[in-house]
Design an enzyme around this catalytic site. Sequence first.
Site, PDB file in Angstrom:
ATOM      1  N   LYS A   6       6.318  -9.683  -5.900  1.00 24.10           N
ATOM      2  CA  LYS A   6       5.921  -8.349  -6.341  1.00 24.10           C
ATOM      3  C   LYS A   6       7.022  -7.700  -7.178  1.00 24.10           C
ATOM      4  O   LYS A   6       6.762  -7.134  -8.239  1.00 24.10           O
ATOM      5  CB  LYS A   6       5.586  -7.461  -5.150  1.00 24.10           C
ATOM      6  CG  LYS A   6       5.012  -6.101  -5.541  1.00 24.10           C
ATOM      7  CD  LYS A   6       4.902  -5.152  -4.370  1.00 24.10           C
ATOM      8  CE  LYS A   6       6.251  -4.558  -4.026  1.00 24.10           C
ATOM      9  NZ  LYS A   6       6.173  -3.490  -3.012  1.00 24.10           N
ATOM     10  N   ASP A   9       0.932  -4.136  -4.596  1.00 20.59           N
ATOM     11  CA  ASP A   9       1.504  -3.457  -3.446  1.00 20.59           C
ATOM     12  C   ASP A   9       0.374  -3.042  -2.509  1.00 20.59           C
ATOM     13  O   ASP A   9      -0.774  -3.463  -2.673  1.00 20.59           O
ATOM     14  CB  ASP A   9       2.334  -2.250  -3.893  1.00 20.59           C
ATOM     15  CG  ASP A   9       1.477  -1.142  -4.492  1.00 20.59           C
ATOM     16  OD1 ASP A   9       0.264  -1.359  -4.748  1.00 20.59           O
ATOM     17  OD2 ASP A   9       2.010  -0.036  -4.710  1.00 20.59           O
TER      18      ASP A   9
END
Length: 221
Positions: free
Chosen positions: A120, A138
């Site tokens: 991420k 997220d």
Amino acid sequence: MKKADIFEFFERLAEANPHPETELESVNDFTLLVAVVLSAQATDAGVNKATKRLFAQVDTPEGMIALGEDGLKQHIKTIGLFNSKAKNVIALSQALVAYHDSRVPADRDALEALPGVGRKTANVVLNVAFGAETFAVDTHIFRVGNRTGLARGKTPLAVEKKLDKAVPQPFRLHAHHWLILHGRYVCKARTPECWRCPVADLCAYKPKTLAPKTPGKSARA
């Protein structure tokens, strides 16, 4: 969600916010990387508050190494997991100096090899710093993707792969920012604010929430 609906979905989000940006504050690629690492399990607002003075003093890997782990902790002690994060930021700074000429690499594998940097974080840096069409999933994007039917998946990686396949041009570059902001401020975790959602009619979520009875007060995520 059908292709035509997906195009309409992003077109409406783009009309509402033509130039979406990360809410994490930084002064260069290095401080962006640090901010994203610090943002894990923390709010952007909390990270920005902690890094305002830090980034005014330190904006290079060498400067971070000179500050040291204990010095860094004094700046970021209000952020969750600050001990391990300080250790990782110093270690990644050392790695940048040793292996990347003190520069943030524009390469996924190289980024993910840095201490404290996962997929991420790498996706955010690649997108914001280097203009790559990546999808940093997220909690907000994971929720919005599943709740709306845009990109359903049991893991962040599964949602990311579906977004990569489904999101059309010209929305790919900014798609993850639109989705994050939408999840943060409209499609909230506990009570999505469907009454003011620009894409409610395209969304698979049932039942739609109604506007609160008291003007000016809404449920918080």
